[in-house]
Design a protein around this motif. Structure first.
Motif, PDB file in Angstrom:
ATOM      1  N   PHE A   1      25.558  64.525  13.153  1.00 16.23           N
ATOM      2  CA  PHE A   1      26.267  63.332  13.597  1.00 16.23           C
ATOM      3  C   PHE A   1      27.276  63.719  14.673  1.00 16.23           C
ATOM      4  CE2 PHE A   1      29.693  60.219  13.213  1.00 16.23           C
ATOM      5  CZ  PHE A   1      28.978  59.032  13.281  1.00 16.23           C
TER       6      PHE A   1
ATOM      7  N   GLU B   1      21.951  60.306  16.988  1.00 10.54           N
ATOM      8  CA  GLU B   1      21.255  59.244  16.250  1.00 10.54           C
ATOM      9  C   GLU B   1      20.265  59.783  15.228  1.00 10.54           C
ATOM     10  OE1 GLU B   1      20.639  55.275  18.527  1.00 10.54           O
ATOM     11  OE2 GLU B   1      20.278  56.905  19.938  1.00 10.54           O
TER      12      GLU B   1
ATOM     13  N   GLN C   1      23.398  60.833   8.655  1.00  7.58           N
ATOM     14  CA  GLN C   1      24.458  59.827   8.550  1.00  7.58           C
ATOM     15  C   GLN C   1      24.101  58.561   9.318  1.00  7.58           C
ATOM     16  OE1 GLN C   1      28.421  61.300   9.328  1.00  7.58           O
ATOM     17  NE2 GLN C   1      29.270  59.250   9.627  1.00  7.58           N
ATOM     18  N   THR C   2      23.543  58.721  10.518  1.00  8.28           N
ATOM     19  CA  THR C   2      23.176  57.552  11.315  1.00  8.28           C
ATOM     20  C   THR C   2      22.005  56.802  10.693  1.00  8.28           C
ATOM     21  OG1 THR C   2      23.970  58.625  13.323  1.00  8.28           O
ATOM     22  CG2 THR C   2      22.488  56.757  13.606  1.00  8.28           C
TER      23      THR C   2
ATOM     24  N   ARG D   1      21.298  56.634   7.534  1.00 10.58           N
ATOM     25  CA  ARG D   1      21.865  55.894   6.406  1.00 10.58           C
ATOM     26  C   ARG D   1      22.626  54.654   6.888  1.00 10.58           C
ATOM     27  NH1 ARG D   1      23.185  57.197   1.226  1.00 10.58           N
ATOM     28  NH2 ARG D   1      22.846  59.438   1.552  1.00 10.58           N
ATOM     29  N   THR D   2      23.409  54.827   7.945  1.00 10.29           N
ATOM     30  CA  THR D   2      24.210  53.718   8.455  1.00 10.29           C
ATOM     31  C   THR D   2      23.328  52.569   8.932  1.00 10.29           C
ATOM     32  OG1 THR D   2      25.998  55.215   9.113  1.00 10.29           O
ATOM     33  CG2 THR D   2      25.932  53.069  10.181  1.00 10.29           C
ATOM     34  N   LEU D   3      22.240  52.890   9.642  1.00  5.74           N
ATOM     35  CA  LEU D   3      21.340  51.835  10.098  1.00  5.74           C
ATOM     36  C   LEU D   3      20.713  51.112   8.907  1.00  5.74           C
ATOM     37  CD1 LEU D   3      19.894  50.296  12.347  1.00  5.74           C
ATOM     38  CD2 LEU D   3      18.110  52.072  12.302  1.00  5.74           C
TER      39      LEU D   3
ATOM     40  N   ASN E   1      21.991  50.751   5.959  1.00 10.95           N
ATOM     41  CA  ASN E   1      23.025  49.898   5.375  1.00 10.95           C
ATOM     42  C   ASN E   1      23.260  48.655   6.222  1.00 10.95           C
ATOM     43  OD1 ASN E   1      24.991  52.793   4.333  1.00 10.95           O
ATOM     44  ND2 ASN E   1      23.403  51.683   3.215  1.00 10.95           N
ATOM     45  N   LEU E   2      23.269  48.822   7.546  1.00  5.19           N
ATOM     46  CA  LEU E   2      23.449  47.674   8.435  1.00  5.19           C
ATOM     47  C   LEU E   2      22.314  46.675   8.275  1.00  5.19           C
ATOM     48  CD1 LEU E   2      24.744  46.152  10.812  1.00  5.19           C
ATOM     49  CD2 LEU E   2      23.406  47.635  12.343  1.00  5.19           C
TER      50      LEU E   2
ATOM     51  N   SER F   1      22.697  44.871   5.064  1.00  3.52           N
ATOM     52  CA  SER F   1      23.765  43.874   5.072  1.00  3.52           C
ATOM     53  C   SER F   1      23.339  42.588   5.758  1.00  3.52           C
ATOM     54  CB  SER F   1      25.005  44.441   5.773  1.00  3.52           C
ATOM     55  OG  SER F   1      25.567  45.491   5.024  1.00  3.52           O
TER      56      SER F   1
END
Length: 230
Positions: free
Chosen positions: A192, A195, A199-200, A202-204, A206-207, A210
């Motif tokens: 990180f 991309e 971490q990225t 996982r973040t995508l 989660n986004l 959501s």
């Protein structure tokens, strides 16, 4: 047939090894766990002198290992030249992909997005859809385009095709498996804020989750869904 729970034979077409895990690794794991037979078709392989053979052997071994961890039934390697699909006659690419997909006979097909910046992705999208034309009852009932971090979002949204997802798959139960599978691509994973970092990814997830009120999801654009009379 608008529900992926109806999928029984699935093909995920990847221009390069790891695109399929980035785009739909969680969906592959979920479909496999729910009884679907999941196949991955890797279209290209890096060729000498640009891509050393030993390096590519390692990448392909990483892909096979990652796929096994996700419950993929079979991985198919077409071995067309990576970063050089635009140098080949379209008929050759279409024929190689068609032969493989016809053998798999998927009812559900996942392809890269036409708006990805990499020409290999764009050509793979087009060739996949050439095969998937609804010209017989054997054509796939469901066709979706997936997003690939560092490809789908690097072109020029607004000027080029924009990834606007309309289909989401809840992968909250499969997210850790997806991350573990991508971590097996030791030659491709980055730290990180790159991309292609865990971490990225996982973040995508989660986004996207959501956006539809779940903890993690993968997002797709629907190309076609057909509910045929039985």
């Amino acid at each position: 047939m608008g529900d992926l729970s109806a999928a029984r034979r699935v093909a995920v077409v990847a221009p390069h090894p790891d695109d399929e895990v980035l785009g739909c690794g969680g969906t592959m794991a979920r479909l496999g766990s729910e009884g679907a037979e999941v196949h991955v078709v890797i279209v290209t392989r890096g060729q000498e002198p640009d891509f050393p053979t030993a390096h590519m052997d390692r990448v392909m071994a990483e892909a096979d290992r990652a796929h096994r961890s996700l419950g993929v039934a079979a991985t198919h390697h077409l071995d067309l030249p990576a970063a050089a699909l635009d140098t080949l006659p379209a008929a050759r690419i279409n024929a190689r992909l068609a032969e493989c997909l016809a053998e798999i006979a998927p009812d559900t097909l996942f392809v890269p997005f036409i708006g990805d910046i990499h020409l290999d992705h764009q050509i793979t999208f087009t060739s996949s859809l050439v095969w998937a034309r609804p010209r017989s009852p054997r054509a796939p009932r469901r066709v979706f385009a997936y997003e690939t971090l560092s490809e789908t979002n690097w072109y020029a949204p607004g000027l080029t095709p924009t990834f606007a997802p309309d289909y989401f798959v809840d992968i909250a139960a499969q997210l850790e498996a997806k991350l573990a599978a991508f971590a097996m691509f030791e030659t491709q994973a980055r730290n990180f804020p790159d991309e292609r970092s865990l971490q990225t990814i996982r973040t995508l997830a989660n986004l996207r989750g959501s956006m539809v009120f779940c903890a993690a999801a993968e997002a797709f654009m629907t190309i076609r869904q057909v509910w045929r009379a039985e």
